[in-house]
Structure formats: structure tokens, C-alpha cells
Design a protein around this motif. Structure first.
Motif, mmCIF file in Angstrom:
data_model
loop_
_atom_site.group_PDB
_atom_site.id
_atom_site.type_symbol
_atom_site.label_atom_id
_atom_site.label_comp_id
_atom_site.label_asym_id
_atom_site.label_seq_id
_atom_site.Cartn_x
_atom_site.Cartn_y
_atom_site.Cartn_z
ATOM 1 N N MET A 1 0.555 -1.114 0.497
ATOM 2 C CA MET A 1 -0.160 0.035 0.330
ATOM 3 C C MET A 1 0.774 1.242 -0.091
ATOM 4 S SD MET A 1 -2.758 1.254 2.944
ATOM 5 C CE MET A 1 -2.781 0.238 4.198
ATOM 6 N N ALA A 2 0.737 2.314 -0.956
ATOM 7 C CA ALA A 2 1.299 3.171 -1.276
ATOM 8 C C ALA A 2 0.872 3.952 0.040
ATOM 9 C CB ALA A 2 0.918 3.694 -2.515
ATOM 10 N N CYS A 3 1.226 4.838 0.883
ATOM 11 C CA CYS A 3 1.180 6.263 1.348
ATOM 12 C C CYS A 3 2.424 7.627 1.672
ATOM 13 C CB CYS A 3 1.215 5.374 3.582
ATOM 14 S SG CYS A 3 2.626 5.285 3.555
ATOM 15 N N ILE A 4 2.536 8.294 2.257
ATOM 16 C CA ILE A 4 2.799 9.931 2.456
ATOM 17 C C ILE A 4 3.004 9.305 3.855
ATOM 18 C CG2 ILE A 4 2.635 12.587 3.202
ATOM 19 C CD1 ILE A 4 0.768 12.109 0.701
ATOM 20 N N GLU A 5 5.032 9.562 4.289
ATOM 21 C CA GLU A 5 5.756 8.809 5.297
ATOM 22 C C GLU A 5 5.317 10.354 5.595
ATOM 23 O OE1 GLU A 5 7.900 5.641 7.403
ATOM 24 O OE2 GLU A 5 9.361 7.564 6.389
ATOM 25 N N ILE A 6 4.933 10.770 7.433
ATOM 26 C CA ILE A 6 5.513 11.394 7.935
ATOM 27 C C ILE A 6 5.689 11.102 9.488
ATOM 28 C CG2 ILE A 6 4.079 13.668 8.806
ATOM 29 C CD1 ILE A 6 1.658 13.442 7.557
ATOM 30 N N CYS A 7 6.933 12.460 9.375
ATOM 31 C CA CYS A 7 8.430 12.231 10.718
ATOM 32 C C CYS A 7 8.312 12.889 11.325
ATOM 33 C CB CYS A 7 9.209 11.562 10.421
ATOM 34 S SG CYS A 7 8.710 9.847 9.494
ATOM 35 N N PHE A 8 8.513 13.210 13.087
ATOM 36 C CA PHE A 8 8.720 13.930 13.854
ATOM 37 C C PHE A 8 9.802 14.024 14.294
ATOM 38 C CE2 PHE A 8 4.388 14.438 12.655
ATOM 39 C CZ PHE A 8 3.983 15.946 12.415
ATOM 40 N N THR A 9 10.615 14.203 15.200
ATOM 41 C CA THR A 9 12.109 14.021 15.938
ATOM 42 C C THR A 9 11.370 14.337 17.211
ATOM 43 O OG1 THR A 9 13.324 14.021 13.959
ATOM 44 C CG2 THR A 9 14.154 14.554 16.641
ATOM 45 N N ILE A 10 10.551 13.887 18.313
ATOM 46 C CA ILE A 10 10.340 14.240 19.702
ATOM 47 C C ILE A 10 11.597 13.530 21.027
ATOM 48 C CG2 ILE A 10 8.463 14.749 21.335
ATOM 49 C CD1 ILE A 10 6.609 14.242 18.936
ATOM 50 N N GLU A 11 11.732 14.720 21.379
ATOM 51 C CA GLU A 11 13.350 14.556 22.467
ATOM 52 C C GLU A 11 13.872 13.851 21.836
ATOM 53 O OE1 GLU A 11 11.127 13.219 26.051
ATOM 54 O OE2 GLU A 11 10.366 15.562 26.020
ATOM 55 N N GLY A 12 14.916 13.771 20.743
ATOM 56 C CA GLY A 12 15.677 13.158 20.025
ATOM 57 C C GLY A 12 15.087 11.601 19.692
ATOM 58 N N LYS A 13 14.112 12.213 19.555
ATOM 59 C CA LYS A 13 13.272 10.119 19.025
ATOM 60 C C LYS A 13 12.631 10.664 17.311
ATOM 61 C CE LYS A 13 10.624 5.740 20.254
ATOM 62 N NZ LYS A 13 10.411 5.327 21.127
ATOM 63 N N ARG A 14 12.664 9.725 17.066
ATOM 64 C CA ARG A 14 11.707 9.854 15.576
ATOM 65 C C ARG A 14 11.014 9.304 15.458
ATOM 66 N NH1 ARG A 14 13.593 12.063 10.591
ATOM 67 N NH2 ARG A 14 12.849 10.864 8.486
ATOM 68 N N HIS A 15 9.271 9.779 15.499
ATOM 69 C CA HIS A 15 8.793 9.606 15.364
ATOM 70 C C HIS A 15 7.404 9.095 13.845
ATOM 71 C CE1 HIS A 15 7.954 8.601 19.793
ATOM 72 N NE2 HIS A 15 8.677 10.310 19.347
ATOM 73 N N CYS A 16 7.529 8.251 13.018
ATOM 74 C CA CYS A 16 6.666 8.409 12.154
ATOM 75 C C CYS A 16 5.531 8.074 12.040
ATOM 76 C CB CYS A 16 7.681 7.723 10.916
ATOM 77 S SG CYS A 16 9.456 8.718 10.834
ATOM 78 N N TRP A 17 4.722 8.432 10.908
ATOM 79 C CA TRP A 17 3.477 7.587 10.966
ATOM 80 C C TRP A 17 2.881 7.389 8.958
ATOM 81 C CZ3 TRP A 17 4.595 11.222 14.310
ATOM 82 C CH2 TRP A 17 4.510 11.376 15.510
ATOM 83 N N CYS A 18 2.764 6.543 9.029
ATOM 84 C CA CYS A 18 1.878 6.756 7.216
ATOM 85 C C CYS A 18 0.813 6.759 7.248
ATOM 86 C CB CYS A 18 2.445 5.138 6.735
ATOM 87 S SG CYS A 18 2.068 4.498 5.139
ATOM 88 N N ILE A 19 0.534 7.648 6.234
ATOM 89 C CA ILE A 19 -1.224 8.066 6.094
ATOM 90 C C ILE A 19 -1.170 7.112 4.598
ATOM 91 C CG2 ILE A 19 -2.216 9.953 5.781
ATOM 92 C CD1 ILE A 19 -1.374 10.180 8.730
#
Length: 98
Positions: A1-19
Motif C-alpha cells: 500500500m502506498a502512503c505519505i510518510e510523516i515523521c517528527f523528531t521529539i526529544e531526540g526520538k523519531r516518530h513516523c506515521w504512514c498516511i
């Protein structure tokens, strides 16, 4: 499944979500109505109309305006491809005026 990946770095940790992309298969049987030079006309119109309807849910005004600009350009391209006598409108007025 194709998606748009959105990533944030919060307190040095990378968090990503696939929309995920939401795609509903659309198919129209060929029919002998204009424009004869544009077989996917109804399919393309359905997709553009659906994107237009969803565009009203975009909360950021700058993003919404760019999306609407793209939709107006898509309508212009469809009308040009379809040829003379084709006017694409939506309930409420011309797509070009929105």
C-alpha cells in the motif's frame, strides 16, 4: 500500500506515521457520447470531483488554496483535451470560478 510518510523528531526520538492513500476503483464502460477523443473523461471527472469535495476538509487555508489551484488547472486540461463544446461544471457553479 502506498502512503505519505510523516515523521517528527521529539526529544531526540523519531516518530513516523504512514498516511495511506484512499483509492476506490472507478471504471466506466466506453459509450458513444462526447468527447470521443477522451475515453477516460468520466473517470477523470469523477476523480477530480472527488478531490474537490475532499478539499473542503483541508484546514490550512494555504494548502487548500494550492489544492484548488491544482484542481482548476486539471479542469482546464480536461476541457482542452476534450475539445470544443465541453464545459465542466459542478453543482453550485463553474469549477473554474472556485
Amino acid at each position: 500500500m502506498a502512503c505519505i510518510e510523516i515523521c517528527f523528531t521529539i526529544e531526540g526520538k523519531r516518530h513516523c506515521w504512514c498516511i495511506p492513500e484512499i483509492i476506490i476503483p472507478i471504471h466506466f464502460d466506453p459509450h458513444p457520447v462526447p468527447p470521443s477523443n477522451y475515453e477516460a473523461f468520466l473517470q477523470d471527472a469523477t476523480i477530480v470531483a472527488s478531490i474537490r469535495a475532499a478539499s473542503h476538509l483541508v484546514s490550512d487555508s494555504a494548502v487548500k488554496e494550492r489544492l484548488m489551484q491544482g484542481l482548476r488547472e486539471a479542469i482546464t486540461a480536461m476541457e482542452k483535451h476534450a475539445g470544443p463544446g465541453i464545459d465542466i461544471r459542478y453543482e453550485g457553479g463553474s469549477m473554474q470560478q472556485q
